[in-house]
Structures are given as C-alpha cells and as structure tokens.
Design a protein around this motif. Structure first.
Motif, PDB file in Angstrom:
ATOM      1  N   ARG A 144       1.191  -1.148  -0.143  1.00 26.57           N
ATOM      2  CA  ARG A 144       0.135  -0.024  -0.248  1.00 26.57           C
ATOM      3  C   ARG A 144       0.553   1.271  -0.039  1.00 26.57           C
ATOM      4  O   ARG A 144       1.890   1.739   1.074  1.00 26.57           O
ATOM      5  N   ARG A 145       0.506   2.145  -0.759  1.00 29.74           N
ATOM      6  CA  ARG A 145       1.132   2.826  -0.531  1.00 29.74           C
ATOM      7  C   ARG A 145       1.057   4.399  -0.547  1.00 29.74           C
ATOM      8  O   ARG A 145      -0.196   4.684  -1.313  1.00 29.74           O
ATOM      9  N   GLN A 146       1.381   4.975  -0.289  1.00 28.21           N
ATOM     10  CA  GLN A 146       1.286   6.931   0.037  1.00 28.21           C
ATOM     11  C   GLN A 146       1.854   8.070  -0.378  1.00 28.21           C
ATOM     12  O   GLN A 146       3.145   8.078  -0.027  1.00 28.21           O
ATOM     13  N   LEU A 147       1.361   8.875  -1.478  1.00 27.22           N
ATOM     14  CA  LEU A 147       2.512   9.989  -1.866  1.00 27.22           C
ATOM     15  C   LEU A 147       1.459  10.936  -0.787  1.00 27.22           C
ATOM     16  O   LEU A 147       0.623  11.514  -0.503  1.00 27.22           O
ATOM     17  N   ARG A 148       2.775  11.438  -0.226  1.00 23.44           N
ATOM     18  CA  ARG A 148       2.439  12.826   0.375  1.00 23.44           C
ATOM     19  C   ARG A 148       3.527  14.025  -0.706  1.00 23.44           C
ATOM     20  O   ARG A 148       4.933  14.068  -0.788  1.00 23.44           O
ATOM     21  N   ARG A 149       3.103  15.207  -0.219  1.00 21.09           N
ATOM     22  CA  ARG A 149       3.765  16.130  -0.457  1.00 21.09           C
ATOM     23  C   ARG A 149       3.639  17.129   0.465  1.00 21.09           C
ATOM     24  O   ARG A 149       3.058  17.832   1.375  1.00 21.09           O
ATOM     25  N   GLU A 150       5.284  17.911   0.774  1.00 15.74           N
ATOM     26  CA  GLU A 150       5.476  18.511   1.528  1.00 15.74           C
ATOM     27  C   GLU A 150       6.005  19.472   1.421  1.00 15.74           C
ATOM     28  O   GLU A 150       7.077  19.529   0.487  1.00 15.74           O
ATOM     29  N   ALA A 151       6.202  20.852   2.425  1.00 14.29           N
ATOM     30  CA  ALA A 151       7.379  21.894   2.105  1.00 14.29           C
ATOM     31  C   ALA A 151       8.696  21.570   2.134  1.00 14.29           C
ATOM     32  O   ALA A 151       9.449  20.776   2.435  1.00 14.29           O
ATOM     33  N   VAL A 152       9.513  22.180   1.604  1.00 15.37           N
ATOM     34  CA  VAL A 152      10.624  22.129   0.808  1.00 15.37           C
ATOM     35  C   VAL A 152      11.434  22.375   2.210  1.00 15.37           C
ATOM     36  O   VAL A 152      12.213  21.425   2.604  1.00 15.37           O
ATOM     37  N   GLY A 153      11.358  23.539   3.183  1.00 10.82           N
ATOM     38  CA  GLY A 153      12.085  23.945   3.615  1.00 10.82           C
ATOM     39  C   GLY A 153      11.711  25.609   3.881  1.00 10.82           C
ATOM     40  O   GLY A 153      10.956  26.257   3.988  1.00 10.82           O
ATOM     41  N   VAL A 154      13.354  25.749   3.608  1.00 15.48           N
ATOM     42  CA  VAL A 154      13.563  27.728   4.273  1.00 15.48           C
ATOM     43  C   VAL A 154      13.480  27.935   2.596  1.00 15.48           C
ATOM     44  O   VAL A 154      14.620  27.714   2.156  1.00 15.48           O
ATOM     45  N   VAL A 155      13.035  28.677   2.052  1.00 18.19           N
ATOM     46  CA  VAL A 155      13.188  29.272   1.180  1.00 18.19           C
ATOM     47  C   VAL A 155      13.971  31.007   0.900  1.00 18.19           C
ATOM     48  O   VAL A 155      13.299  31.734   1.253  1.00 18.19           O
ATOM     49  N   GLY A 156      14.624  30.459  -0.223  1.00 17.02           N
ATOM     50  CA  GLY A 156      15.279  32.179  -0.022  1.00 17.02           C
ATOM     51  C   GLY A 156      14.553  32.640  -1.621  1.00 17.02           C
ATOM     52  O   GLY A 156      14.514  31.914  -2.790  1.00 17.02           O
ATOM     53  N   ALA A 157      13.846  34.017  -1.182  1.00 15.78           N
ATOM     54  CA  ALA A 157      13.380  34.417  -2.340  1.00 15.78           C
ATOM     55  C   ALA A 157      13.905  35.549  -3.195  1.00 15.78           C
ATOM     56  O   ALA A 157      14.386  36.396  -1.846  1.00 15.78           O
ATOM     57  N   ILE A 158      14.509  36.292  -4.119  1.00 16.59           N
ATOM     58  CA  ILE A 158      15.971  37.313  -4.107  1.00 16.59           C
ATOM     59  C   ILE A 158      14.600  37.310  -6.019  1.00 16.59           C
ATOM     60  O   ILE A 158      14.103  36.876  -6.944  1.00 16.59           O
ATOM     61  N   THR A 159      14.077  39.220  -5.439  1.00 17.65           N
ATOM     62  CA  THR A 159      12.970  39.701  -6.495  1.00 17.65           C
ATOM     63  C   THR A 159      13.826  40.562  -7.213  1.00 17.65           C
ATOM     64  O   THR A 159      14.974  41.798  -6.499  1.00 17.65           O
ATOM     65  N   PRO A 160      12.786  41.435  -8.311  1.00 19.79           N
ATOM     66  CA  PRO A 160      13.706  41.809  -9.008  1.00 19.79           C
ATOM     67  C   PRO A 160      12.674  43.660  -8.912  1.00 19.79           C
ATOM     68  O   PRO A 160      11.463  43.712  -7.744  1.00 19.79           O
ATOM     69  N   TRP A 161      13.437  44.794  -9.336  1.00 21.65           N
ATOM     70  CA  TRP A 161      11.899  45.887  -9.049  1.00 21.65           C
ATOM     71  C   TRP A 161      11.057  46.067 -10.496  1.00 21.65           C
ATOM     72  O   TRP A 161      10.197  47.100  -9.898  1.00 21.65           O
ATOM     73  N   ASN A 162      11.398  45.137 -11.349  1.00 17.33           N
ATOM     74  CA  ASN A 162       9.750  46.665 -12.334  1.00 17.33           C
ATOM     75  C   ASN A 162       7.964  45.456 -11.543  1.00 17.33           C
ATOM     76  O   ASN A 162       7.427  46.877 -12.244  1.00 17.33           O
ATOM     77  N   PHE A 163       7.827  44.816 -11.429  1.00 16.62           N
ATOM     78  CA  PHE A 163       6.752  44.696 -10.802  1.00 16.62           C
ATOM     79  C   PHE A 163       6.728  43.923  -9.203  1.00 16.62           C
ATOM     80  O   PHE A 163       6.637  42.534  -9.284  1.00 16.62           O
ATOM     81  N   PRO A 164       7.289  44.932  -7.764  1.00 11.68           N
ATOM     82  CA  PRO A 164       7.960  44.151  -7.404  1.00 11.68           C
ATOM     83  C   PRO A 164       6.615  43.512  -6.309  1.00 11.68           C
ATOM     84  O   PRO A 164       7.224  42.407  -5.364  1.00 11.68           O
ATOM     85  N   HIS A 165       5.340  44.315  -6.041  1.00  5.24           N
ATOM     86  CA  HIS A 165       4.034  43.715  -5.915  1.00  5.24           C
ATOM     87  C   HIS A 165       4.046  42.150  -6.178  1.00  5.24           C
ATOM     88  O   HIS A 165       3.579  41.344  -5.314  1.00  5.24           O
TER      89      HIS A 165
END
Ligand code: NAD
Length: 490
Positions: A144-165
């Motif tokens: 019997r198999r179960q597929l679980r989806r879990e958070a990856v962990g710590v995310v570093g988000a690096i963004t530009p200025w053009n459409f900031p929000h």
C-alpha cells in the motif's frame, strides 16, 4: 492601528519577527520619475542575512507552521486584509518607488496580486496533501503506497524591481501556503515595497516570528548568500538571465532546488490574414506599458513582408502617440525607467541599433520637458536582422524591433531564433494556421488575438534561458513542495 509603511528611520528589515535597521545602517531610495531622494531603507550586511536564515530555519524546524495548513490560510488572509487596509498608502509608495503607472496599480502592479493571495490561502486548505496510490506488487510484495506532499523547508526569494508586489507575492504567497518559511531579498531599487509586506506581516498577522523575513540591502550580493547557505533549501529567483546563471551556480554547492524566472525577448507574430492595423497597434501599445520594463512583453514584432510598409506606419503612429510621462498621472501608460543606470542601458542599445545600421523610426531620445527622472521615448527600430544584438538581447525599455518575414514557417523560425522563450503573441484569422504557429513557438505563454494569459490560476514561466519552473497556478504552488512516497505492507 495604521502602520507607517514609509519608515523614516529606515527600519525595513524583518528578522525573527522584529523590525530593525540592520548592521549596515541605511541606504537612500529614490523616485525614478523625479530623481529625488525618497527616504531610507535598512542596509543589511552578511550577519543580518545569516540571522534571517537562522530564524527561518528554526521556525521551519521547531514550530508547527509546516503541518498546519488551516493556520497558514488564516495568516495569509490576515496579510491580504492588512494590505487592503493600507492599499492607498501602498499605491503611493509603488508609484513613487517603482515608477509604476497609477492605472496599473489597480491591476498587476498592486491590487491584482494582493487579491490573488486568496488563491494560495484557498489552495492550502483544499490541496490533497496525501494521496493513496493503487495497491501494487513490486518484487512480489503486496504494498500500500501513500504519496505525501510536504513543504521544501527554508525558501530564499530574490526579486527584481519591475513589478515588486506581483513578484514578491507570487513567491511569498505560495511558499508560505505550502508550509515553507521564507527570507525575501528584494531589489535595492524597491526596498519599501517589500518592507511594507514585512511591516504588515509583523503588525497585523499571526505569522509566527521567523516564518517570514525581509532583508533589504544596497549590496546585490547579499542575495548570493541565500543561494550559498546550506540552511536554505530552495532559491526562488526572478531577475535577469545573467544573474540567474550565477544564482544557479552558487546553489550548486549545496545542491538546492532552484526556481528561475528570467529574461525574455518575446515575438509578436502577425500573420498575413490578420487585421494588420489592430495587431500592430496592440504590439506598439503593449511595449510601452511601464516603459517596457516587463519580462513578458513582446519586443520583437514579426510582420509579413507583403504588409511591412502598412505595419511600420501603424506601429510608428501608435508609438508616437504615447508619451513617456508622470506615473502619478492616471492617464500615463509609459512612466520612467527605474534608474539612471537602466536608462543608460536602454540608450546604449538605441545607439547600438544606429551603429549596426538600423533606423530609429520613432523616438530614440529623452522626452521633451522631462529633464528630471529617467525617461526614454517609446522607440521603434527597423532595418535590422533578427541576428542583430538589439533583436537578440533583452533591453528592458520601451523599445520595439520590427522584423519582416516570408511565410508562416519563417515566422516560427525567427520567433524561435532567440535564447529566450518566455511569452509572445500570435494574430491571425485561420484557426489552423494559428494553431500551427502556436505549436511551433517554444515559449511558456502565448496570447492569441489579444487573449490574456496572465492570471493567478495559470502557470507562468519560460522555456530555454527564460527560466526553470512555473510561477502561479497549482504548478507554481507545487514548486514549493517536496514529494515523499511511503510504502506499507498491504
Ligand atoms: P537582476 O538580475 O539584476 O536582479 C534581480 C535580483 O537579484 C535583485 O534582488 C538583485 O539584488 C539580486 N542579485 C543581483 N546579483 C545577484 C547575485 N549575484 N546573487 C544573488 N542575487 C543577486 O534583475 P533586475 O535588473 O532587478 O530586473 C530585471 C530583470 O528581471 C530583467 O532581465 C527581467 O526580464 C527579469 N524579470 C523576469 C521576470 C520573469 O518572471 N521571467 C519577471 C520580472 C523581471
């Protein structure tokens, strides 16, 4: 209580739930429409970024954040509510700091992405975190198999200025909804837009300390720390392809997942059975929106050689009717470029077009009466082949290159003759021909006859050197998930 989203003291860092100035003091932010000093933002140093990463790591490892989707949905809705309560203040900051045309703040520059946070809150609640696979007999053992989806962990988000929000929220929303903790590193040109998120999260939501951190800095390389640090599990980057390459290389040392939204040089293909005037007017208009500072704008206009003169005439007439002007004016579509550096870059491409033998049909200079600020006139370039640098490289200004082609196959070939594959448009009448062209172009999004692909439930991203992965939609949410397969004897 209303928060002050224009921190006069420059306290724009949010680390472990606390707002502060950081180790490097403050740096100046400016208004691209006037060139005037706007205010101050915290100038983080390496130790501040290290503290933010440590806080995010602890919050992920030692709290119940990653396993409580209902709580996360509630926190995201609180954040959306706080953003809505401060929307007018945010609007003025966005216009002043990013040079965003006021009319676009009612849509993709502000109110759209704020509204869209609800999509990710809903998804946290409705997503199938655990799915049973059918009973199987691998190597003769009933399982019997179960597929679980879990958070990856710590995310570093690096963004530009053009459409900031739009870009900050298209990362922070799904990353938090999926159960990750986040360190957001915005572009030095738009620190306040990101800081506002941090201030509102700290003061108006139950998001626990360390779950969401904002690190503003004048030094771009503070972002590289997120890619290098082994406590960060995933880097989600939007920016230029050149920086994306270096983020990917830096992340290789710790084999972390890399998600990249990069540059574009998309093709606007007008087939010979299209309404040439309507199509070219749309191409001319859209390249001027936000002064061409959109990665997905179509900046190469491909027109049938038989209709070239007419296409050139309509495109030039439309572009000459659009004035680069004050972004605070609600009629303005084309505001300033973000900085003197970006204006220099755009002007250097216009000079290059002339040196390469191209004709600057419209624009090419700075608009009259706009000596302050960083404006460039909407500019149409003709007479250069697709192989020229101005047709191959991303300019990121209100500059359109018009290219004639012979036959649909050549249109597809020219559209694909680019290192990028982010977006594009096809205009025509015959559905079969349109479908062939749509199938032939290697790109992540395409609009047909003005169809709009941008929507929170639709994945956005690039082929080739325009990126890896998809932002928004369920696919964008799943970028922030790991997959765990658990097997039990049946
Ligand atoms: P950029 O690549 O210069 O900077 C983007 C971000 O990366 C900034 O926060 C910057 O400080 C940081 N950074 C710079 N060097 C770094 C390094 N070595 N390591 C880690 N981080 C670093 O891009 P920009 O000039 O701010 O933005 C314009 C570019 O963004 C254009 O090329 C545009 O096409 C692209 N863009 C792409 C998308 C997309 O979704 N595909 C959306 C918007 C913008």
């Amino acid at each position: 209580m209303p928060s002050n989203l224009r921190p006069d003291d420059g306290c724009t860092l949010l680390i472990d739930g606390k707002l502060s100035k950081g180790s490097g003091g403050v740096f100046a932010t400016g208004n691209p429409a006037t060139g005037e000093h706007l205010g101050w933002a915290a100038d983080a140093r390496t130790e501040d970024m290290a503290a933010a990463i440590a806080a995010a790591r602890t919050a992920f490892d030692d709290t119940g954040w990653s396993t409580d989707p209902a709580f996360r949905a509630r926190c995201l809705r609180q954040l959306r509510e706080a953003l809505r309560e401060h929307i007018e203040e945010l609007r003025e900051i966005t216009i002043a700091e990013a040079g965003a045309p006021r009319m676009l703040t009612a849509g993709p520059h502000l109110e759209g992405p704020v509204h869209d946070l609800g999509f990710f809150a809903d998804l946290a609640e409705s997503y199938s975190w655990r799915t049973d696979l059918p009973i199987a007999e691998p190597m003769g053992m009933r399982t019997r198999r179960q597929l679980r989806r879990e958070a990856v962990g710590v995310v570093g988000a690096i963004t530009p200025w053009n459409f900031p929000h739009q870009i900050n929220l298209a990362k922070v929303g799904p990353a938090l909804a999926a159960g990750n903790t986040v360190v957001l590193k915005p572009a030095p040109d738009t620190p306040w837009c990101a800081a506002a998120l941090g201030i509102l999260a700290a003061e108006h939501t139950d998001i626990p300390p360390g779950v969401f951190n904002v690190v503003t800095a004048a030094d771009h390389l503070i972002g590289a720390q997120l890619a290098e640090d082994q406590r960060v599990d995933l880097v989600s980057f939007t920016g230029s392809t050149a920086t994306g390459r270096s983020v990917m290389a830096a992340a290789a040392g710790t084999v972390k997942k890399v998600f990249l939204e990069l540059g574009g040089k998309s093709a606007f293909v007008v087939l010979d059975d299209a309404d040439i005037a309507a199509a070219c007017a749309m191409a001319a208009f859209s390249v001027c929106v936000h002064a061409g500072q959109g990665c997905a704008l179509s900046t190469r206009l491909l027109v049938p050689r038989s209709a070239y003169d007419r296409a050139l005439e309509v495109t030039a007439a439309t572009m000459s009717g659009i004035r680069a002007g004050d972004p605070a004016d609600r009629r303005t579509v084309c505001g300033p470029l973000i900085s003197a550096r970006q204006r220099d870059r755009v002007e250097s491409y216009i000079a290059l077009a002339r040196r390469e033998g191209g004709e600057v049909v419209i624009g090419g200079g700075r608009p009259a009466g706009r000596d302050e600020g960083f404006f460039v006139e909407p500019t149409l370039i003709a007479g250069l082949p697709n192989q020229s640098r101005v047709a191959q490289e991303e300019i990121f200004g209100p500059v359109l290159v018009i290219l004639p082609y012979d036959g649909d196959d050549e249109a597809i070939r020219i559209a694909n003759d680019s290192p990028y594959g982010l977006s594009g448009s096809v205009w025509g009448t015959d559905p079969e021909r349109i479908d062939k062209v749509v199938s032939g172009i290697r790109t992540g999004t395409l609009g047909v006859n003005g169809g709009t692909w941008y929507s929170v439930d639709a994945p956005f991203g690039g082929y080739k050197q325009s990126g890896i992965g998809r932002e928004m939609g369920v696919a964008g949410f799943e970028e922030y998930l790991e997959t765990k397969l658990v097997a039990y004897p049946a």
